[in-house]
Every structure is written in C-alpha cells, then in structure tokens.
Scaffold this motif. Structure first.
Motif, mmCIF file in Angstrom:
data_model
loop_
_atom_site.group_PDB
_atom_site.id
_atom_site.type_symbol
_atom_site.label_atom_id
_atom_site.label_comp_id
_atom_site.label_asym_id
_atom_site.label_seq_id
_atom_site.Cartn_x
_atom_site.Cartn_y
_atom_site.Cartn_z
ATOM 1 N N ARG A 146 9.893 9.359 -1.859
ATOM 2 C CA ARG A 146 9.400 7.990 -1.750
ATOM 3 C C ARG A 146 7.976 8.031 -1.210
ATOM 4 N NH1 ARG A 146 12.226 2.725 0.478
ATOM 5 N NH2 ARG A 146 14.007 3.730 -0.484
ATOM 6 N N LYS A 147 7.163 7.093 -1.681
ATOM 7 C CA LYS A 147 5.765 7.068 -1.268
ATOM 8 C C LYS A 147 5.298 5.631 -1.128
ATOM 9 C CE LYS A 147 1.887 9.785 -1.081
ATOM 10 N NZ LYS A 147 1.219 10.761 -1.890
ATOM 11 N N ARG A 148 4.450 5.408 -0.123
ATOM 12 C CA ARG A 148 3.832 4.096 0.078
ATOM 13 C C ARG A 148 2.690 3.932 -0.936
ATOM 14 N NH1 ARG A 148 3.840 0.086 3.657
ATOM 15 N NH2 ARG A 148 1.912 -1.024 4.077
ATOM 16 N N PHE A 149 2.399 2.703 -1.315
ATOM 17 C CA PHE A 149 1.318 2.439 -2.271
ATOM 18 C C PHE A 149 -0.015 2.918 -1.706
ATOM 19 C CE2 PHE A 149 1.108 -1.289 0.444
ATOM 20 C CZ PHE A 149 -0.251 -1.535 0.544
ATOM 21 N N ASN B 156 8.424 11.487 10.845
ATOM 22 C CA ASN B 156 7.688 11.557 9.578
ATOM 23 C C ASN B 156 6.292 10.983 9.802
ATOM 24 O OD1 ASN B 156 7.196 12.045 6.888
ATOM 25 N ND2 ASN B 156 7.996 10.096 6.206
ATOM 26 N N GLN B 157 5.273 11.793 9.595
ATOM 27 C CA GLN B 157 3.904 11.408 9.943
ATOM 28 C C GLN B 157 3.042 10.998 8.749
ATOM 29 O OE1 GLN B 157 2.998 11.201 13.209
ATOM 30 N NE2 GLN B 157 5.143 11.686 13.598
ATOM 31 N N THR B 158 3.609 10.961 7.544
ATOM 32 C CA THR B 158 2.799 10.635 6.369
ATOM 33 C C THR B 158 3.399 9.432 5.650
ATOM 34 O OG1 THR B 158 4.031 11.993 4.785
ATOM 35 C CG2 THR B 158 2.321 13.103 6.074
ATOM 36 N N ASP B 159 2.759 9.016 4.555
ATOM 37 C CA ASP B 159 3.292 7.920 3.745
ATOM 38 C C ASP B 159 4.267 8.426 2.697
ATOM 39 O OD1 ASP B 159 1.550 9.178 2.027
ATOM 40 O OD2 ASP B 159 0.387 7.404 1.541
ATOM 41 N N PHE B 160 4.619 9.703 2.763
ATOM 42 C CA PHE B 160 5.526 10.353 1.825
ATOM 43 C C PHE B 160 6.819 10.711 2.550
ATOM 44 C CE2 PHE B 160 7.058 14.478 0.110
ATOM 45 C CZ PHE B 160 7.416 14.052 -1.155
ATOM 46 N N ALA B 161 7.945 10.537 1.871
ATOM 47 C CA ALA B 161 9.239 10.887 2.470
ATOM 48 C C ALA B 161 10.108 11.565 1.419
ATOM 49 C CB ALA B 161 9.940 9.638 3.001
ATOM 50 N N THR C 139 5.917 -2.329 -1.376
ATOM 51 C CA THR C 139 5.187 -1.360 -0.567
ATOM 52 C C THR C 139 5.447 0.088 -0.958
ATOM 53 O OG1 THR C 139 6.968 -1.319 1.059
ATOM 54 C CG2 THR C 139 5.162 -2.866 1.464
ATOM 55 N N HIS C 140 6.600 0.385 -1.557
ATOM 56 C CA HIS C 140 6.999 1.772 -1.796
ATOM 57 C C HIS C 140 7.565 1.964 -3.203
ATOM 58 C CE1 HIS C 140 6.843 1.677 2.567
ATOM 59 N NE2 HIS C 140 6.768 2.997 2.529
ATOM 60 N N CYS C 141 7.394 3.176 -3.710
ATOM 61 C CA CYS C 141 8.024 3.604 -4.950
ATOM 62 C C CYS C 141 8.888 4.809 -4.613
ATOM 63 C CB CYS C 141 6.975 3.989 -5.982
ATOM 64 S SG CYS C 141 7.661 4.578 -7.546
ATOM 65 N N ALA C 142 10.107 4.799 -5.103
ATOM 66 C CA ALA C 142 11.006 5.942 -4.920
ATOM 67 C C ALA C 142 11.334 6.522 -6.280
ATOM 68 C CB ALA C 142 12.284 5.504 -4.210
ATOM 69 N N ILE C 143 11.480 7.843 -6.324
ATOM 70 C CA ILE C 143 11.885 8.518 -7.544
ATOM 71 C C ILE C 143 13.150 9.300 -7.270
ATOM 72 C CG2 ILE C 143 9.610 8.629 -8.612
ATOM 73 C CD1 ILE C 143 9.283 11.456 -7.561
ATOM 74 N N ARG D 231 0.990 7.211 -6.110
ATOM 75 C CA ARG D 231 0.649 8.546 -6.603
ATOM 76 C C ARG D 231 1.455 9.582 -5.822
ATOM 77 N NH1 ARG D 231 -4.982 8.987 -5.700
ATOM 78 N NH2 ARG D 231 -5.255 7.988 -7.711
ATOM 79 N N PHE D 232 2.261 10.340 -6.562
ATOM 80 C CA PHE D 232 2.957 11.482 -5.985
ATOM 81 C C PHE D 232 2.113 12.702 -6.308
ATOM 82 C CE2 PHE D 232 6.223 8.312 -6.425
ATOM 83 C CZ PHE D 232 7.017 8.493 -5.299
#
Length: 177
Positions: free
Chosen positions: A60-63, A126-131, A27-31, A99-100
C-alpha cells in the motif's frame, strides 16, 4: 471486464466528506495478488460492493500527487481510453496519483487494486508512505504494516500483471463528481 466497483464503504466515505466530517478523501492505493481465489489468471472474479479490503493485500502506498484534470485530445495522461491534462482550474475531475517504486512492487503478481481514504493508519514503527503485508494482526499477521484499512472506496480485479523486470508501477485514480 468491468471497471472498478464503488464499494459500500466508499459510499460511506463520500457521505462523511459531504457532511463535512473530518476525514480525508482518497489517500492510498493498495495492490494485492488475490491469493488462490483468482484461479483463472485471464478472467478474475468480479469485485464486490461489500468488500472493505482487498482479498490479499501485498502493498500500500500514499498518493504523491492530487490534481484537477481536464479532458484534452493531446493530454499525456491516458486513463481508460480518455486523455487528460492537469489544470490549476477547479474541475469536476480529480486525479490521484500513486507510484510503487521498483523494489516496492517486485515479486507481486498484481491481480487486484483498490483506492482507500478516511482513517488509514500504519503501525507505529513504519516510517515511510509505503506499507507491506496488508493489515496488521498480532496473531494472524504480525508482519502487516497497515493498522487501519480506512474506507475502501473503489476496488478492481484485473488479469494477472506479472512484474518480471525492475520497473515501477503507477496507478492514477480518476474520479468525477
């Protein structure tokens, strides 16, 4: 340079999915920037199957998309030397797309990334798919926005990828079953 390593927690995630347990797949990609542990920018340390998170997660971002893929010589998607096209037909290859955006990855020297699944959760506000800033801890990391890491499925350490311009970064996890 070795390809990504499937971690032990990634194998646990796969087992839970095969058992039909109510967890979500990738579900997520972290960098991350690896902190000072990446002392030689062109030769990163090998990732470990024992890792449960990145060495120093920065974002980190959700797909934004998951789809079946098929190898095709004219495919627009190129991953590790293989070209793919998306297909509505069920195949044994799945692409998970992340996508970041420009502002989300700027200023990060990307040296590590990982794909997570399962019980990933962000802090309540946190209100978005980005953290940003990795895992939250009230004392050691009060700015972290990831409440639960979830299961680290695959991790890869890479030579420094310095973002010097405002450009977005895209990752595609290709998984074959």
């Amino acid at each position: 340079m070795p390809l990504g390593v499937i971690t032990r927690s990634g194998r646990i995630l796969t087992a839970k999915l095969l058992r039909g347990e109510p967890v979500e797949g990738i579900t997520h990609c972290a960098i991350g920037d690896g902190n000072a542990t990446f002392s030689d920018p062109l030769h990163p340390p090998a990732p470990s199957v024992e890792q449960t998170g990145l060495i120093h997660e920065c974002a980190r971002k959700r797909f934004y998309k998951r789809s079946f893929l098929e190898e095709h010589q004219d495919g627009a998607l190129l991953v590790n030397g293989t070209r793919y096209i998306e297909t509505p037909t069920e195949t044994r290859t799945i692409g998970v797309f992340f996508r970041f955006e420009e502002a989300e990855a700027n200023g990060i020297t990307i040296k590590e990334y990982g794909f997570f699944g399962g019980d990933v959760a962000y802090v309540a506000d946190n209100q978005t798919d980005f953290a940003v800033d990795g895992r939250y801890h009230e004392i050691t990391n009060p700015t972290g926005q990831v409440l639960q890491w979830g299961y680290l499925y695959e991790v890869k350490n890479i030579p420094d990828f310095n973002k010097t311009n405002d450009t977005r970064v895209e990752f595609v996890g290709v998984f074959r079953y």
